[in-house]
Design an enzyme around this catalytic site. Structure first.
Site, PDB file in Angstrom:
ATOM      1  CB  CYS A 116      -0.893  -0.024   1.240  1.00 40.39           C
ATOM      2  SG  CYS A 116      -1.993   1.391   1.380  1.00 40.39           S
ATOM      3  CG  HIS A 159      -5.824  -2.371  -1.373  1.00 42.49           C
ATOM      4  ND1 HIS A 159      -4.816  -3.042  -0.718  1.00 42.49           N
ATOM      5  CD2 HIS A 159      -5.505  -1.053  -1.266  1.00 42.49           C
ATOM      6  CE1 HIS A 159      -3.942  -2.169  -0.227  1.00 42.49           C
ATOM      7  NE2 HIS A 159      -4.344  -0.951  -0.558  1.00 42.49           N
ATOM      8  CD  GLU A 160      -6.927   1.626  -3.987  1.00 42.40           C
ATOM      9  OE1 GLU A 160      -7.042   2.734  -3.418  1.00 42.40           O
ATOM     10  OE2 GLU A 160      -5.878   0.952  -3.917  1.00 42.40           O
ATOM     11  CG  HIS A 163      -7.306   2.819   1.078  1.00 38.92           C
ATOM     12  ND1 HIS A 163      -6.512   3.004   2.185  1.00 38.92           N
ATOM     13  CD2 HIS A 163      -6.527   2.179   0.173  1.00 38.92           C
ATOM     14  CE1 HIS A 163      -5.319   2.493   1.964  1.00 38.92           C
ATOM     15  NE2 HIS A 163      -5.302   1.984   0.752  1.00 38.92           N
TER      16      HIS A 163
END
Length: 189
Positions: A116, A159-160, A163
């Site tokens: 990351c 993953h995004e 966030h």
């Protein structure tokens, strides 16, 4: 242009990295339009070895607004082609207000684990994610898209989206046994 110094790190205090980001309304403001361009530009430049070296950028396939300390449900994703004869990206878009509307029972994980741009240290361990997802999101014009993704692009988008929800990849790693994954997990990468 976003540089490495602009990217929030997980050990910094007083950032929005661990917050649930605010939904984006349309039409986008000028600032939001610029943010979308800047996020994608970072990915494009970071994937060009010469330019990445010139600007001191770490290569990335995704960058979310909270990573530049903006609490908005917006992330750029650029998964490059894996075909030497066709350089069309596998997936490229700025995803706004993304929602995973369906997901496989089958899990997938990268053999090398995940990294990351907001985490400067290596964190070993498998990050189990859904191997296939159906993603619904809006683009910068406010158009709604529904796409089916599998394997690496699905992992990148999850993953995004994490966030945007204040979650980091290492939150998914088994604390007692980092290299343990659910039975039947597909490994690739």
């Amino acid at each position: 242009m976003i540089l490495m110094k602009d990217i929030v790190r997980d050990d910094q205090e007083g950032t929005v990295l661990r917050d649930y980001a605010a939904k984006v309304s349309f039409p986008l403001t000028e600032e939001e339009q610029q943010l979308a361009k800047d996020l994608m530009e970072y990915l494009e430049i970071s994937q060009d070895e010469e330019l990445a070296e010139k600007y001191g950028l770490r290569a990335g396939v995704g960058l979310a607004a909270p990573q530049v300390n903006v609490s908005k449900q917006m992330a750029a994703v650029l998964v490059p082609s894996d075909d030497e004869e066709d350089d069309t990206p596998i997936f490229k878009d700025v995803i706004i207000n993304p929602v995973i509307i369906s997901e496989s029972v089958q899990m997938g994980a990268l053999t090398e684990g995940e990294g990351c741009l907001s985490v400067d240290r290596d964190i070993a361990g498998y990050v189990p994610r859904h191997d296939r997802i159906t993603l619904k999101y809006q683009d910068v014009q406010g158009e709604t898209h529904k796409v089916r993704l599998k394997h690496y692009p699905a992992i990148v988008c999850q993953h995004e989206i994490d966030h945007l929800h204040g979650v980091l990849f290492y939150d998914h790693i088994n604390k007692d046994n980092p290299f343990e994954a659910p039975e039947g997990t597909v490994f690739f990468g």
